[in-house]
Design a protein around this motif. Structure first.
Motif, PDB file in Angstrom:
ATOM      1  N   PRO A  67      11.062  -0.319   7.939  1.00 54.16           N
ATOM      2  CA  PRO A  67      10.506  -1.061   6.796  1.00 54.16           C
ATOM      3  C   PRO A  67      11.627  -1.673   5.959  1.00 54.16           C
ATOM      4  O   PRO A  67      12.679  -1.063   5.761  1.00 54.16           O
ATOM      5  CB  PRO A  67       9.754   0.022   6.011  1.00 54.16           C
ATOM      6  N   GLY A  68      11.402  -2.858   5.494  1.00 53.64           N
ATOM      7  CA  GLY A  68      12.435  -3.539   4.718  1.00 53.64           C
ATOM      8  C   GLY A  68      12.728  -2.842   3.405  1.00 53.64           C
ATOM      9  O   GLY A  68      13.883  -2.644   3.027  1.00 53.64           O
ATOM     10  N   SER A  69      11.675  -2.422   2.713  1.00 52.14           N
ATOM     11  CA  SER A  69      11.870  -1.805   1.400  1.00 52.14           C
ATOM     12  C   SER A  69      10.646  -0.997   0.990  1.00 52.14           C
ATOM     13  O   SER A  69       9.583  -1.101   1.601  1.00 52.14           O
ATOM     14  CB  SER A  69      12.155  -2.883   0.347  1.00 52.14           C
ATOM     15  N   PHE A  70      10.844  -0.183  -0.046  1.00 53.43           N
ATOM     16  CA  PHE A  70       9.756   0.559  -0.671  1.00 53.43           C
ATOM     17  C   PHE A  70       9.654   0.129  -2.136  1.00 53.43           C
ATOM     18  O   PHE A  70      10.585  -0.465  -2.689  1.00 53.43           O
ATOM     19  CB  PHE A  70      10.018   2.069  -0.615  1.00 53.43           C
ATOM     20  N   ILE A  71       8.534   0.455  -2.740  1.00 50.68           N
ATOM     21  CA  ILE A  71       8.324   0.179  -4.161  1.00 50.68           C
ATOM     22  C   ILE A  71       8.230   1.513  -4.908  1.00 50.68           C
ATOM     23  O   ILE A  71       7.369   2.336  -4.612  1.00 50.68           O
ATOM     24  CB  ILE A  71       7.036  -0.646  -4.410  1.00 50.68           C
ATOM     25  N   LEU A  72       9.144   1.707  -5.848  1.00 53.27           N
ATOM     26  CA  LEU A  72       9.108   2.895  -6.710  1.00 53.27           C
ATOM     27  C   LEU A  72       8.272   2.556  -7.937  1.00 53.27           C
ATOM     28  O   LEU A  72       8.661   1.713  -8.753  1.00 53.27           O
ATOM     29  CB  LEU A  72      10.521   3.311  -7.114  1.00 53.27           C
ATOM     30  N   VAL A  73       7.128   3.175  -8.057  1.00 53.79           N
ATOM     31  CA  VAL A  73       6.179   2.832  -9.120  1.00 53.79           C
ATOM     32  C   VAL A  73       6.752   3.094 -10.509  1.00 53.79           C
ATOM     33  O   VAL A  73       6.512   2.363 -11.460  1.00 53.79           O
ATOM     34  CB  VAL A  73       4.855   3.621  -8.931  1.00 53.79           C
ATOM     35  N   GLY A  74       7.541   4.167 -10.626  1.00 51.93           N
ATOM     36  CA  GLY A  74       8.050   4.575 -11.938  1.00 51.93           C
ATOM     37  C   GLY A  74       7.250   5.756 -12.452  1.00 51.93           C
ATOM     38  O   GLY A  74       7.071   6.746 -11.744  1.00 51.93           O
ATOM     39  N   ILE A  75       6.771   5.659 -13.680  1.00 56.37           N
ATOM     40  CA  ILE A  75       5.973   6.738 -14.268  1.00 56.37           C
ATOM     41  C   ILE A  75       4.573   6.186 -14.525  1.00 56.37           C
ATOM     42  O   ILE A  75       4.315   5.569 -15.568  1.00 56.37           O
ATOM     43  CB  ILE A  75       6.611   7.263 -15.575  1.00 56.37           C
ATOM     44  N   PRO A  76       3.648   6.385 -13.574  1.00 53.99           N
ATOM     45  CA  PRO A  76       2.296   5.814 -13.693  1.00 53.99           C
ATOM     46  C   PRO A  76       1.576   6.300 -14.947  1.00 53.99           C
ATOM     47  O   PRO A  76       1.643   7.476 -15.302  1.00 53.99           O
ATOM     48  CB  PRO A  76       1.590   6.338 -12.433  1.00 53.99           C
ATOM     49  N   THR A 131      15.561  -0.636  -0.947  1.00 53.46           N
ATOM     50  CA  THR A 131      15.587  -0.825   0.503  1.00 53.46           C
ATOM     51  C   THR A 131      15.379   0.513   1.212  1.00 53.46           C
ATOM     52  O   THR A 131      15.594   1.585   0.622  1.00 53.46           O
ATOM     53  CB  THR A 131      16.918  -1.429   0.960  1.00 53.46           C
ATOM     54  N   PHE A 132      14.979   0.452   2.471  1.00 53.32           N
ATOM     55  CA  PHE A 132      14.783   1.673   3.249  1.00 53.32           C
ATOM     56  C   PHE A 132      16.085   2.453   3.361  1.00 53.32           C
ATOM     57  O   PHE A 132      16.107   3.675   3.174  1.00 53.32           O
ATOM     58  CB  PHE A 132      14.249   1.309   4.641  1.00 53.32           C
ATOM     59  N   ALA A 133      17.195   1.731   3.621  1.00 55.68           N
ATOM     60  CA  ALA A 133      18.514   2.386   3.695  1.00 55.68           C
ATOM     61  C   ALA A 133      18.894   2.982   2.346  1.00 55.68           C
ATOM     62  O   ALA A 133      19.432   4.095   2.270  1.00 55.68           O
ATOM     63  CB  ALA A 133      19.571   1.382   4.152  1.00 55.68           C
ATOM     64  N   THR A 156      19.546   6.883   1.474  1.00 56.41           N
ATOM     65  CA  THR A 156      20.824   7.268   0.848  1.00 56.41           C
ATOM     66  C   THR A 156      20.582   8.059  -0.427  1.00 56.41           C
ATOM     67  O   THR A 156      21.216   9.097  -0.661  1.00 56.41           O
ATOM     68  CB  THR A 156      21.664   6.008   0.539  1.00 56.41           C
ATOM     69  N   GLN A 157      19.669   7.562  -1.258  1.00 56.01           N
ATOM     70  CA  GLN A 157      19.341   8.269  -2.494  1.00 56.01           C
ATOM     71  C   GLN A 157      18.794   9.655  -2.201  1.00 56.01           C
ATOM     72  O   GLN A 157      19.187  10.644  -2.837  1.00 56.01           O
ATOM     73  CB  GLN A 157      18.324   7.470  -3.309  1.00 56.01           C
ATOM     74  N   MET A 158      17.880   9.740  -1.235  1.00 59.53           N
ATOM     75  CA  MET A 158      17.293  11.024  -0.866  1.00 59.53           C
ATOM     76  C   MET A 158      18.360  12.000  -0.378  1.00 59.53           C
ATOM     77  O   MET A 158      18.376  13.165  -0.767  1.00 59.53           O
ATOM     78  CB  MET A 158      16.247  10.827   0.230  1.00 59.53           C
ATOM     79  N   PHE A 159      19.287  11.507   0.466  1.00 60.06           N
ATOM     80  CA  PHE A 159      20.335  12.371   1.011  1.00 60.06           C
ATOM     81  C   PHE A 159      21.197  12.952  -0.111  1.00 60.06           C
ATOM     82  O   PHE A 159      21.422  14.168  -0.173  1.00 60.06           O
ATOM     83  CB  PHE A 159      21.209  11.610   2.005  1.00 60.06           C
ATOM     84  N   PHE A 160      21.705  12.097  -0.987  1.00 57.47           N
ATOM     85  CA  PHE A 160      22.602  12.573  -2.039  1.00 57.47           C
ATOM     86  C   PHE A 160      21.882  13.433  -3.073  1.00 57.47           C
ATOM     87  O   PHE A 160      22.474  14.354  -3.645  1.00 57.47           O
ATOM     88  CB  PHE A 160      23.313  11.398  -2.718  1.00 57.47           C
ATOM     89  N   LEU A 161      20.595  13.159  -3.304  1.00 60.02           N
ATOM     90  CA  LEU A 161      19.801  13.987  -4.212  1.00 60.02           C
ATOM     91  C   LEU A 161      19.700  15.419  -3.683  1.00 60.02           C
ATOM     92  O   LEU A 161      20.035  16.381  -4.386  1.00 60.02           O
ATOM     93  CB  LEU A 161      18.407  13.385  -4.376  1.00 60.02           C
ATOM     94  N   HIS A 162      19.255  15.561  -2.437  1.00 65.93           N
ATOM     95  CA  HIS A 162      19.087  16.891  -1.853  1.00 65.93           C
ATOM     96  C   HIS A 162      20.426  17.552  -1.547  1.00 65.93           C
ATOM     97  O   HIS A 162      20.580  18.770  -1.715  1.00 65.93           O
ATOM     98  CB  HIS A 162      18.237  16.799  -0.583  1.00 65.93           C
ATOM     99  N   THR A 186       9.880   7.893  -9.308  1.00 62.12           N
ATOM    100  CA  THR A 186      11.003   7.071  -9.768  1.00 62.12           C
ATOM    101  C   THR A 186      12.190   7.152  -8.825  1.00 62.12           C
ATOM    102  O   THR A 186      13.154   6.407  -8.982  1.00 62.12           O
ATOM    103  CB  THR A 186      11.454   7.522 -11.173  1.00 62.12           C
ATOM    104  N   TYR A 187      12.151   8.085  -7.876  1.00 65.10           N
ATOM    105  CA  TYR A 187      13.218   8.177  -6.873  1.00 65.10           C
ATOM    106  C   TYR A 187      12.646   8.674  -5.548  1.00 65.10           C
ATOM    107  O   TYR A 187      11.512   9.154  -5.487  1.00 65.10           O
ATOM    108  CB  TYR A 187      14.368   9.084  -7.347  1.00 65.10           C
ATOM    109  N   CYS A 188      13.453   8.531  -4.496  1.00 65.19           N
ATOM    110  CA  CYS A 188      13.014   8.928  -3.152  1.00 65.19           C
ATOM    111  C   CYS A 188      13.378  10.381  -2.888  1.00 65.19           C
ATOM    112  O   CYS A 188      14.535  10.774  -3.097  1.00 65.19           O
ATOM    113  CB  CYS A 188      13.699   8.057  -2.098  1.00 65.19           C
ATOM    114  N   GLU A 189      12.408  11.155  -2.481  1.00 68.73           N
ATOM    115  CA  GLU A 189      12.685  12.522  -2.017  1.00 68.73           C
ATOM    116  C   GLU A 189      11.939  12.741  -0.705  1.00 68.73           C
ATOM    117  O   GLU A 189      10.948  12.067  -0.426  1.00 68.73           O
ATOM    118  CB  GLU A 189      12.332  13.563  -3.085  1.00 68.73           C
TER     119      GLU A 189
END
Length: 313
Positions: free
Chosen positions: A9-18, A93-95, A99-105, A177-180
């Motif tokens: 997938p090209g990208s995801f959408i982070l909704v934020g705080i619904p 972006t998917f990448a 990346t965010q998920m990796f460094f978070l965990h 707000t972030y990828c996990e």
């Protein structure tokens, strides 16, 4: 069968705080302040430990590792949160998401391991004070550091490949707000049983085992402390552990509360869970240098000296 585009997938959408879109700008202000405090506080801590030879001890080396990891943890999440809240920049972006998920965990698991290493340092310092320098030699410290990094990298890297194997055809909107790991995996229409079981096993193998060993270390520490005859000696010895205990509580308590709330708090509003998840990754990195600055006499003295010299200049 799924289209090839579903696997990349090209990208995801982070909704934020619904539900709180109208006050996104105001929510961003305290997070910005907390982030600045985290950056400044941890950088000052790293600078003091680097330039002051009296702080070149195992405990402060582990503390410098904790400060570095805290910088990674907060920087992996808060800047994207602020761009989402203030600039309405919701796309990732998917990448970038991986990346965010990796460094978070990764930083979370490293933080946990460092707290265990610091507990071991306090155990040796209090239970075997005369053998402290012979037990915690530079070679031993290097081995501990390498094992922390290798363990954390080894258990978190599979998360990336477990997500890359999944197709994302249904939706690419992340209600956060972030990828996990599990949050992104749930967007897939494929079977994510492996992701769920691995996501359950990693904290069990790492964080939970760290907590158990920390508890064992402090059991031995307390037993050694209460064997000391003068009460003043007990208080002095316990005071050396005060900052570490505070950091442990600040790190694990919100983490376990957040996990329990996500698992069992189905009646808790979504925006409350997301706010708490963001506070959890933002506040500990900001408070850790403050706690050590207040509770640790050596750091307090060097910090006062640093700012007094700047004023004189």
């Amino acid at each position: 069968m799924y289209n090839l585009s579903c696997y990349n997938p090209g990208s995801f959408i982070l909704v934020g705080i619904p539900g709180l879109e109208k006050i996104h700008i105001w929510i961003g202000i305290p997070f910005c302040i907390i982030y600045v405090v985290a950056i400044v506080g941890n950088c000052i801590l790293l600078y003091l430990i680097a330039v002051e030879h009296s702080l070149h001890e195992p405990m402060f080396f582990f503390l410098s590792m904790l400060a570095t990891t805290d910088l990674i943890l907060s920087t992996a999440t808060v800047p994207k949160l602020l761009s989402n809240l203030w600039l309405d920049s919701k796309e990732i972006t998917f990448a970038g998401c991986l990346t965010q998920m990796f460094f978070l965990h990764f930083s979370f698991v490293v933080d946990s391991a460092i707290l265990l290493a610091m507990a071991f340092d306090r155990y040796v310092a209090i239970c075997f004070p005369l053998r402290y320098n012979t037990i915690l030699t530079p070679e031993v410290i290097i081995k501990i550091v390498v094992s922390i990094i290798v363990r954390s990298f080894s258990v978190i890297l599979p998360d990336v490949f477990l997500l890359k194997r999944l197709p994302f055809c249904k939706t690419r909107i992340i209600p956060h707000t972030y990828c996990e790991h599990i949050g992104v995996a749930r967007l897939s229409s494929a079977d994510i049983s492996i992701n769920i079981w691995y996501g359950f096993a990693v904290p069990l193998m790492t964080v939970i085992s760290d907590v158990v060993f920390i508890a064992v270390s402090y059991t031995f520490i307390l037993r050694a402390v209460f064997q000391l005859s003068p009460q003043g000696a007990r208080q002095k010895t316990l005071s050396t552990c005060g900052s570490h205990v505070c950091v442990i509580l600040m790190f694990y308590t919100p983490a376990f509360f957040s996990i329990l709330a996500h698992r069992f708090g189905h009646s808790v509003p979504r925006h409350v869970l997301i706010l708490f998840a963001n506070l959890y990754v933002a506040i500990p990195p900001a408070l850790n240098p403050i706690v050590y600055g207040v509770k640790t006499k050596q750091i307090q003295e060097k910090c006062i000296l640093l700012f007094s010299l700047k004023k004189m200049q």
